[in-house]
Design a protein around this motif. Structure first.
Motif, mmCIF file in Angstrom:
data_model
loop_
_atom_site.group_PDB
_atom_site.id
_atom_site.type_symbol
_atom_site.label_atom_id
_atom_site.label_comp_id
_atom_site.label_asym_id
_atom_site.label_seq_id
_atom_site.Cartn_x
_atom_site.Cartn_y
_atom_site.Cartn_z
ATOM 1 N N UNK A 236 7.117 0.345 4.111
ATOM 2 C CA UNK A 236 5.833 0.630 5.028
ATOM 3 C C UNK A 236 5.704 -0.659 6.071
ATOM 4 N N UNK A 237 5.199 -0.421 7.288
ATOM 5 C CA UNK A 237 4.506 -1.598 8.094
ATOM 6 C C UNK A 237 3.594 -2.455 7.328
ATOM 7 N N UNK A 238 3.591 -3.574 7.436
ATOM 8 C CA UNK A 238 2.283 -4.497 7.046
ATOM 9 C C UNK A 238 0.930 -4.020 7.621
ATOM 10 N N UNK A 239 0.115 -3.961 6.694
ATOM 11 C CA UNK A 239 -1.150 -3.585 7.521
ATOM 12 C C UNK A 239 -1.657 -2.163 7.283
ATOM 13 N N UNK A 240 -0.384 -1.448 6.861
ATOM 14 C CA UNK A 240 -0.659 -0.081 6.851
ATOM 15 C C UNK A 240 -0.505 0.441 5.193
ATOM 16 N N UNK A 241 -1.013 1.702 5.113
ATOM 17 C CA UNK A 241 -0.876 2.510 3.817
ATOM 18 C C UNK A 241 0.310 3.614 3.892
ATOM 19 N N UNK A 242 0.764 3.720 2.907
ATOM 20 C CA UNK A 242 1.893 4.617 2.764
ATOM 21 C C UNK A 242 1.477 5.847 2.230
ATOM 22 N N UNK A 243 1.823 7.146 2.717
ATOM 23 C CA UNK A 243 1.292 8.202 2.689
ATOM 24 C C UNK A 243 2.450 9.488 2.213
ATOM 25 N N UNK B 37 3.951 12.395 -6.670
ATOM 26 C CA UNK B 37 3.601 13.335 -5.472
ATOM 27 C C UNK B 37 2.123 12.889 -5.179
ATOM 28 N N UNK B 38 1.708 13.298 -3.929
ATOM 29 C CA UNK B 38 0.321 13.410 -3.449
ATOM 30 C C UNK B 38 0.001 11.781 -3.429
ATOM 31 N N UNK B 39 0.885 10.859 -2.866
ATOM 32 C CA UNK B 39 0.896 9.668 -2.878
ATOM 33 C C UNK B 39 0.158 8.960 -1.764
ATOM 34 N N UNK B 40 -0.772 7.857 -1.901
ATOM 35 C CA UNK B 40 -1.244 6.984 -1.090
ATOM 36 C C UNK B 40 -1.327 5.570 -1.591
ATOM 37 N N UNK B 41 -0.574 4.683 -1.253
ATOM 38 C CA UNK B 41 -0.538 3.239 -1.792
ATOM 39 C C UNK B 41 -0.878 2.153 -0.618
ATOM 40 N N UNK B 42 -1.343 1.110 -1.134
ATOM 41 C CA UNK B 42 -1.476 -0.144 -0.181
ATOM 42 C C UNK B 42 -1.732 -1.469 -1.175
ATOM 43 N N UNK B 43 -0.840 -2.283 -1.210
ATOM 44 C CA UNK B 43 -0.874 -3.339 -1.928
ATOM 45 C C UNK B 43 -1.248 -4.711 -1.174
ATOM 46 N N UNK C 81 -5.933 1.471 4.743
ATOM 47 C CA UNK C 81 -5.888 1.276 6.223
ATOM 48 C C UNK C 81 -4.998 2.310 6.864
ATOM 49 N N UNK C 82 -4.693 2.389 8.113
ATOM 50 C CA UNK C 82 -4.041 3.402 8.750
ATOM 51 C C UNK C 82 -2.874 3.946 8.000
ATOM 52 N N UNK C 83 -2.506 5.119 7.756
ATOM 53 C CA UNK C 83 -1.495 5.765 7.179
ATOM 54 C C UNK C 83 -0.139 5.786 7.989
ATOM 55 N N UNK C 84 0.551 5.634 7.189
ATOM 56 C CA UNK C 84 2.002 5.701 7.588
ATOM 57 C C UNK C 84 2.631 6.753 6.552
#
Length: 277
Positions: free
Chosen positions: A171-178, A201-207, A217-220
């Motif tokens: 995922x691009x830095x500064x964004x969350x993975x959805x 499943x039903x994932x949203x992650x930002x480390x 942050x903005x979703x990817x």
């Protein structure tokens, strides 16, 4: 004078020890994990947060299920049969984690540490000179002596299943993975190299790089979700284009009829007029 010197050194040593203990306590207190799964409207979805200095630095939302193979003794008392245990990540899990500028991790444990899911993240520069983050390793520790899921397990004990050379969810830095779609990982277990399946499943992650507390942050979006969205919208787009073609065709046909009628109305009605021309 000598006594005073030793007294001063002893006092300095005590102060240093106290300072070290205080620093250790402060560091421990600055990074803590919170289980916010109770806020989720989906009973299968968990929410975990790692905070540093009172600010969110890592967020994970997902539904996770595991399929774990284990051996049981056959009825003949000689052969071994492989069965599968099916379990899900519960809401009451304990969490700890670590945030960093280039690496981070989250550890989720439950059932008195009979099970632990560990997820490791790294941030790096991709070939296009853009910073990205990804999952670099996933581990699942499980105890086959736990009777709820591993009934009659042969030679029970703790095992660790791990990925090898993993590079997932880039995922691009500064964004969350959805990603709503289910994704599966196969982990190789220390229990005779058995394959443990982890379904997410039903994932949203930002480390990394979370700007607002408790806010992604903005979703990817993952490729699977983008494809499904395209498959949903494509019929609507085709229907719109077809309807537009039909409207244009009918308009042209109507215009043609009007033009033909106007042309015919200008022609002489009496054939005898042609003779006089």
């Amino acid at each position: 004078m000598e006594k005073l010197r030793f007294s001063t050194l002893d006092s300095a040593g005590v102060l240093l020890c106290l300072f070290a203990i205080l620093v250790r306590f402060t560091v421990t207190a600055e990074q803590d994990g919170e289980n916010l799964s109770g806020l989720s409207t989906n009973p299968d979805k968990d929410i975990f947060v790692v905070r540093e200095n009172g600010t969110t630095c890592l967020m994970v939302e997902f539904a996770v299920r595991f399929m774990v193979p284990f051996d049981v003794l056959a009825l003949n008392g000689i052969d071994l049969i492989t069965e599968n245990a099916y379990l899900a990540l519960p809401r009451g899990a304990d969490i700890e984690g670590k945030c960093g500028s280039q690496d981070a991790h989250i550890h989720i444990s439950w059932n008195d540490n009979a099970y632990t899911l560990r997820i490791y993240f790294v941030k790096e520069t991709s070939g296009k000179r853009h910073d990205v983050w990804k999952i670099s390793k996933v581990q699942f520790v499980y105890d086959t002596s736990e009777k709820t899921h591993f009934l009659n397990s042969y030679n029970p004990g703790k095992h660790t299943a791990s990925t090898h050379h993993l590079s997932a969810l880039e995922t691009p830095a500064g964004r969350s993975y959805v990603c709503e779609a289910k994704q599966t990982l196969t982990l190789i277990s220390s229990d005779h190299q058995k394959g443990v399946t982890v379904a997410i499943s039903d994932v949203q992650i930002q480390p990394f790089d979370i700007n607002s507390d408790f806010t992604f942050s903005e979703a990817y979006k993952c490729i699977t979700d983008q494809r499904e969205q395209l498959e949903e919208t494509l019929p609507l787009i085709l229907s719109f284009i077809l309807g537009l073609i039909i409207v244009i065709t009918l308009s042209v046909y109507h215009f043609h009829l009007k033009l033909t009628a106007a042309t015919q109305s200008q022609l002489p009605c009496d054939r005898s007029m042609y003779k006089n021309m």
